[in-house]
Scaffold this active site. Structure first.
Site, PDB file in Angstrom:
ATOM      1  N   SER A 178     -38.417 -21.269  71.823  1.00 31.01           N
ATOM      2  CA  SER A 178     -38.144 -21.627  70.429  1.00 31.01           C
ATOM      3  C   SER A 178     -39.036 -20.799  69.522  1.00 31.01           C
ATOM      4  O   SER A 178     -40.192 -20.510  69.857  1.00 31.01           O
ATOM      5  CB  SER A 178     -38.405 -23.109  70.169  1.00 31.01           C
TER       6      SER A 178
ATOM      7  N   TYR B  25     -44.228 -30.368  70.598  1.00 28.41           N
ATOM      8  CA  TYR B  25     -43.044 -29.573  70.945  1.00 28.41           C
ATOM      9  C   TYR B  25     -43.356 -28.085  70.842  1.00 28.41           C
ATOM     10  O   TYR B  25     -43.002 -27.292  71.725  1.00 28.41           O
ATOM     11  CB  TYR B  25     -41.891 -29.956  70.021  1.00 28.41           C
TER      12      TYR B  25
END
Length: 291
Positions: A180, A193
């Site tokens: 990501s 995250y």
């Protein structure tokens, strides 16, 4: 060309209870690959995709099937979404094995790989894509349960799947991890995250060096998405973020899952024979941590 929703088109979007179902999203993610032109790049291959019930995983499953691969998907909770993915693959002439499993459990990962090998006679491509996220405004609010779930899903699950798949992979096969952009830029609401995604990037590069030294001919790379409209967004993000989703991206909109799928095809195919340890960015021009 398919019309892609802009950030301002999400102004009336609503939150959904976690785990959100793609079938319940009022603005449906574009996963159909209706304009995709296949070229048989994965003919004869077997692919296993975690998080394959919806979003990016569903789009990758469809693209792989269109390219000639036999597909197995792993999912954790949303039975209806998983069955929709299976039906969509089969409607395009493909085969889809559906496996419900929690990738946080090493035994479950081993079982998913073994079931895939038994069903299709082998394994050529592993796509690690399952992910968990939950927003918190302060690191003090990240409880032990959340931290463990985030890291165990996003990192441990990737390691467990690689360990299970590796004995079945050989020269020319591929492992593709989903990273990501926030693993590089950060995001103040997704601290744990972001940490997990940064770890995935490092894992990918470290294993590229290890595999290269071993000379096993297995390639490992990662796709690095920017903001992508998937069930995770209305299921985990604050309403104000959902209703302007993708506003910080240079293209002025979030990506759609089907726009990510070609990157996964490329990294799984012989077209990427000299690509190793790469972090392939598909971000729409999200280059900073601006929220």
């Amino acid at each position: 060309m398919t019309e892609r929703p802009k950030a301002e088109d999400f102004k009336d979007a609503q939150l959904l209870p976690y785990p959100a179902r793609q079938s319940e999203m009022t603005i449906a993610p574009q996963t159909e690959l209706s304009e995709y032109r296949a070229a048989g790049k994965l003919r004869g291959k077997v692919a296993l995709i975690t998080g394959g019930d919806s979003g990016i995983g569903r789009a990758v499953a469809l693209a792989y099937a269109l390219e000639g691969a036999q597909v197995a998907i792993v999912y954790n909770e949303n039975d209806a979404d998983a069955e929709d993915t299976r039906a969509m693959v089969e409607a395009r002439g493909g085969s889809c094995l559906v496996i419900r499993a929690d990738v946080r459990r090493k035994a479950a990962c081993s079982d998913a790989v073994e079931r895939t090998v038994q069903e299709y006679g082998g394994l050529n491509v592993l796509v690690n894509n399952a992910a968990y996220q939950k927003t918190q405004t302060s690191i003090l609010d990240i409880g032990e349960e959340q931290l463990r779930r985030t890291l165990e899903t996003n990192l441990f699950g990737y390691v467990f799947m690689i360990q299970a798949a590796l004995p079945h992979l050989s020269e020319g096969d591929a492992i593709i991890n989903t990273g990501s952009i926030v693993g590089q830029t950060g995001n103040e609401l997704l601290v744990d995250y972001c940490a997990s995604k940064g770890a995935i990037h490092a894992l990918t590069r470290a294993l590229a060096l290890q595999f290269g030294k071993l000379g096993n001919g297995i390639r490992i790379n990662a796709v690095v998405p920017g903001p992508v409209w998937t069930p995770n967004i209305p299921g985990t993000m604050p309403l104000e973020e959902v209703q302007q989703f993708g506003h910080e991206v240079a293209l002025g909109r979030p990506g759609q899952p089907e726009e990510l799928a070609p990157a996964y095809v490329f990294l799984a195919s012989a077209d990427s024979s000299f690509v190793m340890g790469s972090l392939l960015h598909v971000t729409g021009g999200k280059l900073s941590s601006d929220a």
